[in-house]
Design a protein around this motif. Structure first.
Motif, PDB file in Angstrom:
ATOM      1  N   SER A 248      90.688  32.295  25.310  1.00  0.00           N
ATOM      2  CA  SER A 248      91.592  31.933  26.395  1.00  0.00           C
ATOM      3  C   SER A 248      90.868  31.108  27.447  1.00  0.00           C
ATOM      4  O   SER A 248      91.383  30.087  27.927  1.00  0.00           O
ATOM      5  N   TYR A 249      89.656  31.533  27.803  1.00  0.00           N
ATOM      6  CA  TYR A 249      88.879  30.742  28.760  1.00  0.00           C
ATOM      7  C   TYR A 249      88.612  29.343  28.212  1.00  0.00           C
ATOM      8  O   TYR A 249      88.762  28.340  28.926  1.00  0.00           O
ATOM      9  N   GLU A 250      88.207  29.266  26.944  1.00  0.00           N
ATOM     10  CA  GLU A 250      87.887  27.959  26.377  1.00  0.00           C
ATOM     11  C   GLU A 250      89.099  27.053  26.266  1.00  0.00           C
ATOM     12  O   GLU A 250      88.966  25.832  26.248  1.00  0.00           O
ATOM     13  N   SER A 251      90.293  27.634  26.214  1.00  0.00           N
ATOM     14  CA  SER A 251      91.488  26.787  26.184  1.00  0.00           C
ATOM     15  C   SER A 251      91.671  26.050  27.506  1.00  0.00           C
ATOM     16  O   SER A 251      92.233  24.952  27.537  1.00  0.00           O
ATOM     17  N   ILE A 252      91.206  26.648  28.601  1.00  0.00           N
ATOM     18  CA  ILE A 252      91.225  25.935  29.883  1.00  0.00           C
ATOM     19  C   ILE A 252      90.326  24.709  29.786  1.00  0.00           C
ATOM     20  O   ILE A 252      90.729  23.575  30.092  1.00  0.00           O
ATOM     21  N   LYS A 253      89.095  24.952  29.356  1.00  0.00           N
ATOM     22  CA  LYS A 253      88.103  23.878  29.283  1.00  0.00           C
ATOM     23  C   LYS A 253      88.490  22.815  28.260  1.00  0.00           C
ATOM     24  O   LYS A 253      88.502  21.613  28.570  1.00  0.00           O
TER      25      LYS A 253
ATOM     26  N   ASN B 218      96.187  29.587  37.929  1.00  0.00           N
ATOM     27  CA  ASN B 218      96.643  30.937  37.591  1.00  0.00           C
ATOM     28  C   ASN B 218      95.944  31.448  36.332  1.00  0.00           C
ATOM     29  O   ASN B 218      95.606  32.636  36.251  1.00  0.00           O
ATOM     30  N   HIS B 219      95.720  30.557  35.378  1.00  0.00           N
ATOM     31  CA  HIS B 219      95.022  30.953  34.156  1.00  0.00           C
ATOM     32  C   HIS B 219      93.597  31.387  34.475  1.00  0.00           C
ATOM     33  O   HIS B 219      93.111  32.395  33.965  1.00  0.00           O
TER      34      HIS B 219
ATOM     35  N   GLU C 257      89.488  35.745  35.458  1.00  0.00           N
ATOM     36  CA  GLU C 257      88.705  36.524  36.419  1.00  0.00           C
ATOM     37  C   GLU C 257      89.157  37.980  36.416  1.00  0.00           C
ATOM     38  O   GLU C 257      88.332  38.898  36.503  1.00  0.00           O
ATOM     39  N   ASN C 258      90.465  38.211  36.326  1.00  0.00           N
ATOM     40  CA  ASN C 258      90.982  39.578  36.315  1.00  0.00           C
ATOM     41  C   ASN C 258      90.479  40.349  35.101  1.00  0.00           C
ATOM     42  O   ASN C 258      90.146  41.539  35.197  1.00  0.00           O
TER      43      ASN C 258
END
Length: 373
Positions: free
Chosen positions: A228-233, A269-270, A275-276
């Motif tokens: 999920s984090y890598e989808s941001i990047k 928001n993502h 972070e959450n």
């Protein structure tokens, strides 16, 4: 001879004492912190109760509202009803940012069904496929065209990146278009409803599989957190910037939220959702046990926590330097250096989340991101 045997006995006794001393110094929780005493079951229960299920429940409520608004709009395509659909879509897509990291269990792959993120969150939308389906009036969403359904496809229908709401209303004079809209939102609702119902029975299994092997819930959660984090990047920033493999130039129209112009709202928001998960913190701010505390219970973990949180701050700072009122697609055209700075800061964070964290926790990366990290 007797004296020689006595000397040998003394040597053996000395070796036994030294061996016992070394063993005593290596007990878990004393001089070497292995994390063996960390309660992963309690951590997984916290994630299930305070992050995962609430995220899906909120998404369900927002998707239900979107489906209702779309149905009303299809029956009466007025300006006011279009605004209602746009508002409920934004609410649903914002809620999606907090649920899209949990693509396992009820939201995972099964048969020809892909993970929920692919079924309702694939972007960019292939508009030619959407228009072909509308023309044929055969929207059933049981095919492999995941880039022509879900929340991004609905966005394409109800927003216009270059025009006005008047043009959108004109397009909805076509009955086939209204049919596609209501079928698309009903399909999203059905899929989300299934995931929410599935978690009612899946929670116990999730919490009980508290090992760190590839089939454990800990591994599933960690790997989807990284994906999920890598989808941001990789997709929300690098793709429209033209920095993905095979790209030779920026492609701003491939940004998430391109038609609504709300890309940065969703990225921010993502990142908050990521972070959450890191902190084990619910969306409403309720503190809990998360990956941060898990790392603090392993050797070298506290140093990694400090490095990770410092870089998280750098990513947030780079994002906040981009004005949210200007669409990301426009900023890629007019101020690409600032957007590329976000990508660079995200890249630096990848090492801490992916390589270092995987090594310290002993959890293998089980997916292929294909970005060379």
């Amino acid at each position: 001879m007797t004296q020689l045997l006595t000397q040998q006995r003394k040597k053996w006794l000395m070796l036994l004492v030294l061996s016992g001393g070394i063993s005593a110094c290596s007990q878990p929780g004393e001089t070497v912190n292995t994390g063996r005493n960390f309660d992963r079951k309690a951590m997984l229960q916290q994630y299930a109760d305070n992050l995962i299920r609430p995220a899906y429940a909120d998404l369900q409520a927002k998707v239900n509202a979107l489906n209702t608004a779309a149905t009303i709009f299809a029956g009466a395509p007025t300006a006011a009803n279009l605004t209602a659909v746009q508002t409920t879509w934004t609410d649903a897509y914002t809620a999606w940012q907090y649920a899209n990291a949990y693509n396992f269990g009820p939201a995972g792959e099964e048969g020809i069904r892909k993970g929920l993120i692919e079924e309702i969150g694939t972007f960019p939308t292939t508009t030619s496929k959407v228009e072909a389906t509308i023309a044929a009036n055969n929207a059933n969403f049981n095919d492999f065209n995941r880039d022509a359904r879900g929340l991004p496809a609905v966005e394409y229908l109800i927003f216009n990146s270059e025009g006005s709401n008047a043009q959108i209303l004109t397009s909805f004079q076509l009955a086939n278009r209204r049919n596609f809209l209501t079928a698309a939102t009903a399909d999203i609702k059905r899929r989300v409803d299934e995931v929410v119902a599935g978690w009612n029975t899946y929670t116990n299994s999730f919490v009980s599989r508290n090992g760190t092997d590839a089939g454990s819930a800990t591994s599933e959660l960690y790997n989807e957190f990284i994906r999920s984090y890598e989808s941001i990047k990789n997709f929300k920033v690098a793709l429209p910037l033209g920095k993905r493999p095979g790209q030779t130039a920026a492609e701003p129209a491939r940004a998430e939220g391109y038609y609504s112009g709300q890309s940065l709202l969703f990225i921010k928001n993502h990142l908050t959702a990521i972070e959450n998960i890191w902190y084990g913190r619910s969306r409403d701010g309720k503190a809990g046990v998360g990956f941060k505390e898990y790392l603090e219970n392993v050797e070298g973990g506290q140093a990694l926590v400090a490095s990770t949180e410092a870089q998280l701050g750098n990513v947030r700072k780079a994002l906040n330097a981009l004005p949210e009122t200007v669409p990301l697609s426009q900023q890629i055209r007019t101020n690409p250096a600032a957007v590329e700075n976000v990508l660079n800061e995200c890249q630096k964070l990848t090492r801490f989340f992916k390589s270092d964290m995987s090594s310290l926790l002993g959890i293998a990366i089980t997916f292929a991101s294909g970005d060379g990290d």
